[in-house]
Design a protein around this motif. Structure first.
Motif, PDB file in Angstrom:
ATOM      1  N   SER A  72       0.607  -0.696   0.025  1.00  0.00           N
ATOM      2  CA  SER A  72       0.173   0.044   0.031  1.00  0.00           C
ATOM      3  C   SER A  72       0.468   1.577   0.030  1.00  0.00           C
ATOM      4  CB  SER A  72      -0.656  -0.250   1.510  1.00  0.00           C
ATOM      5  OG  SER A  72      -2.429  -1.572   1.340  1.00  0.00           O
TER       6      SER A  72
ATOM      7  N   GLN B 102      -3.269   4.444   1.959  1.00  0.00           N
ATOM      8  CA  GLN B 102      -4.340   3.376   1.482  1.00  0.00           C
ATOM      9  C   GLN B 102      -4.186   2.571   2.727  1.00  0.00           C
ATOM     10  OE1 GLN B 102      -2.001   1.788  -1.920  1.00  0.00           O
ATOM     11  NE2 GLN B 102      -4.058   1.285  -3.383  1.00  0.00           N
TER      12      GLN B 102
ATOM     13  N   SER C 204     -14.167   3.882  -4.955  1.00  0.00           N
ATOM     14  CA  SER C 204     -13.550   4.691  -4.903  1.00  0.00           C
ATOM     15  C   SER C 204     -14.571   5.613  -4.109  1.00  0.00           C
ATOM     16  CB  SER C 204     -12.301   5.683  -4.624  1.00  0.00           C
ATOM     17  OG  SER C 204     -11.080   6.813  -3.903  1.00  0.00           O
TER      18      SER C 204
ATOM     19  N   THR D 281      -8.092  -2.623  -6.630  1.00  0.00           N
ATOM     20  CA  THR D 281      -7.516  -2.359  -5.453  1.00  0.00           C
ATOM     21  C   THR D 281      -7.924  -1.956  -4.210  1.00  0.00           C
ATOM     22  OG1 THR D 281      -4.833  -1.336  -4.870  1.00  0.00           O
ATOM     23  CG2 THR D 281      -6.341  -0.418  -6.002  1.00  0.00           C
ATOM     24  N   THR D 282      -7.387  -1.859  -3.208  1.00  0.00           N
ATOM     25  CA  THR D 282      -8.206  -0.775  -2.230  1.00  0.00           C
ATOM     26  C   THR D 282      -8.276   0.923  -2.742  1.00  0.00           C
ATOM     27  OG1 THR D 282      -5.848  -0.810  -1.060  1.00  0.00           O
ATOM     28  CG2 THR D 282      -7.308  -2.170  -0.410  1.00  0.00           C
ATOM     29  N   ALA D 283      -8.914   1.104  -1.828  1.00  0.00           N
ATOM     30  CA  ALA D 283      -9.806   2.816  -2.004  1.00  0.00           C
ATOM     31  C   ALA D 283      -8.904   3.341  -0.641  1.00  0.00           C
ATOM     32  CB  ALA D 283     -11.014   2.935  -1.880  1.00  0.00           C
ATOM     33  N   ASP D 284      -8.041   4.951  -0.744  1.00  0.00           N
ATOM     34  CA  ASP D 284      -7.746   6.152   0.446  1.00  0.00           C
ATOM     35  C   ASP D 284      -8.626   5.400   1.178  1.00  0.00           C
ATOM     36  OD1 ASP D 284      -8.072   8.152   1.777  1.00  0.00           O
ATOM     37  OD2 ASP D 284      -6.317   8.721   0.029  1.00  0.00           O
TER      38      ASP D 284
ATOM     39  N   ASN E 266     -13.324  -3.191   1.360  1.00  0.00           N
ATOM     40  CA  ASN E 266     -11.886  -2.536   1.442  1.00  0.00           C
ATOM     41  C   ASN E 266     -10.326  -3.500   1.761  1.00  0.00           C
ATOM     42  OD1 ASN E 266     -10.362   0.132  -0.548  1.00  0.00           O
ATOM     43  ND2 ASN E 266     -10.422   0.570   1.955  1.00  0.00           N
TER      44      ASN E 266
END
Length: 320
Positions: A95, A99, A198, A218-221, A239
């Motif tokens: 990350s 993230q 997101s 992918t993962t979000a903020d 997430n």
């Protein structure tokens, strides 16, 4: 601006009027960061009994005290800055920036929470060894007793990983008093959230929703991880999966046993976001879809806030 108005403005700024949202500061200089917390009240609520109309209930969520829950999942940036300031043997990877921190074992998440405590003059929550590979239980005299004996957490810990009940309540309880009313999803609804990659729109979450647009890759903020729960937490559904402090069997009396995790991740389907679905993992295991968030006790009001509150009450009486 008259004196009453000035005092009211100061009181609001310091949280004396609405003390449910607060950011705690850590580190210094280029390595400073903040963690936002919301109060989880309605102390003494019951476990989820399906009383809120949802169909995905499970017997968790009853908490007999007020506490705070992190608004977001822990970010990679927090781990990086704590490491720069001297935290050792805690690693995270995969990350960047805001993230969620992943590839962390349960022990590493607990060690980071210990650093939050000790770097701010508080008692460490967990007896983690120097290599961050093992936990020693506290004695009964040292252990957390609110809600039942918890040999993992020290009684004087200020920051800690949320227990499964604490996490579940913040995610699913309807925030409507001391009730057994819960939502099925951590977006304040019994309707599955809309999948997003997101954003912060109400009723959304970062997960593999075939009807979402687009499906996350992918993962979000952590600040863009979907809509809020009834208490104001973000991203408790989707997430990344989130480590719970609690053992998989809930007893918290064996140091090395598997720990519960909840919430689903960006690559899971909708069913993992439901209140009834729980997972578990080995304390030494880590991967790219497991993260965590931080919980805390509710801080005592500062002397300044108390003084302003007293002044407001005095002026109110004089005006009457």
């Amino acid at each position: 601006m008259n004196t009453t108005t000035k005092l009211a403005a100061c009181a609001f700024a310091l949280g004396a009027i609405s003390p449910t949202l607060r950011a705690d500061s850590f580190g210094s200089g280029a390595n400073s960061f903040t963690i936002g917390f919301v109060n989880i009240g309605n102390a003494g609520n019951s476990d989820d009994a399906g009383a809120g109309g949802g169909i995905y209930s499970s017997p968790y969520g009853g908490v007999g005290y007020t506490y705070r829950m992190g608004v977001t999942e822990a970010a990679q940036d927090w781990i990086t800055k704590a490491t720069n300031l001297g935290m050792t043997n805690v690693t995270a990877g995969g990350s960047t920036a805001n993230q969620p921190a992943v590839f962390m074992t349960w022990y590493e998440a607990a060690a980071f929470v210990n650093w939050l405590n000790t770097s701010t003059g508080h008692q460490a929550a967990y007896q983690i060894n120097a290599a961050v590979t093992a936990l020693t239980l506290w004695s009964s005299a040292q252990a957390w007793q609110a809600g039942g004996e918890n040999l993992y957490r020290h009684k004087d810990a200020y920051y800690f990983l949320p227990s499964e009940d604490e996490w579940y309540k913040a995610a699913y309880h309807q925030n409507d008093g001391v009730t057994a009313n819960y939502w099925d999803y951590a977006t304040g609804s019994n309707t599955a959230p809309v999948g997003v990659s997101s954003g912060t729109a109400s009723g959304t979450a970062v997960y593999d929703d075939p009807y979402g647009n687009p499906v996350p890759s992918t993962t979000a903020d952590v600040n863009q991880a979907g809509g809020l729960s009834s208490y104001g937490t973000r991203g408790q559904g989707g997430n990344v999966f989130e480590w719970q402090e609690s053992a998989a069997d809930g007893a918290n009396d064996l140091a090395g046993e598997s720990r519960a995790s909840r919430g689903g991740n960006f690559a899971t389907a909708e069913d993992f976001l439901r209140s009834s679905v729980r997972s578990s993992g080995l304390t030494s295991g880590s991967d790219g879809v497991d993260g965590f968030r931080v919980a805390s006790v509710v801080p005592e009001p500062s002397s300044t806030v108390l003084m302003i509150g007293s002044a407001l009450m005095f002026l109110a009486r004089r005006r009457r």
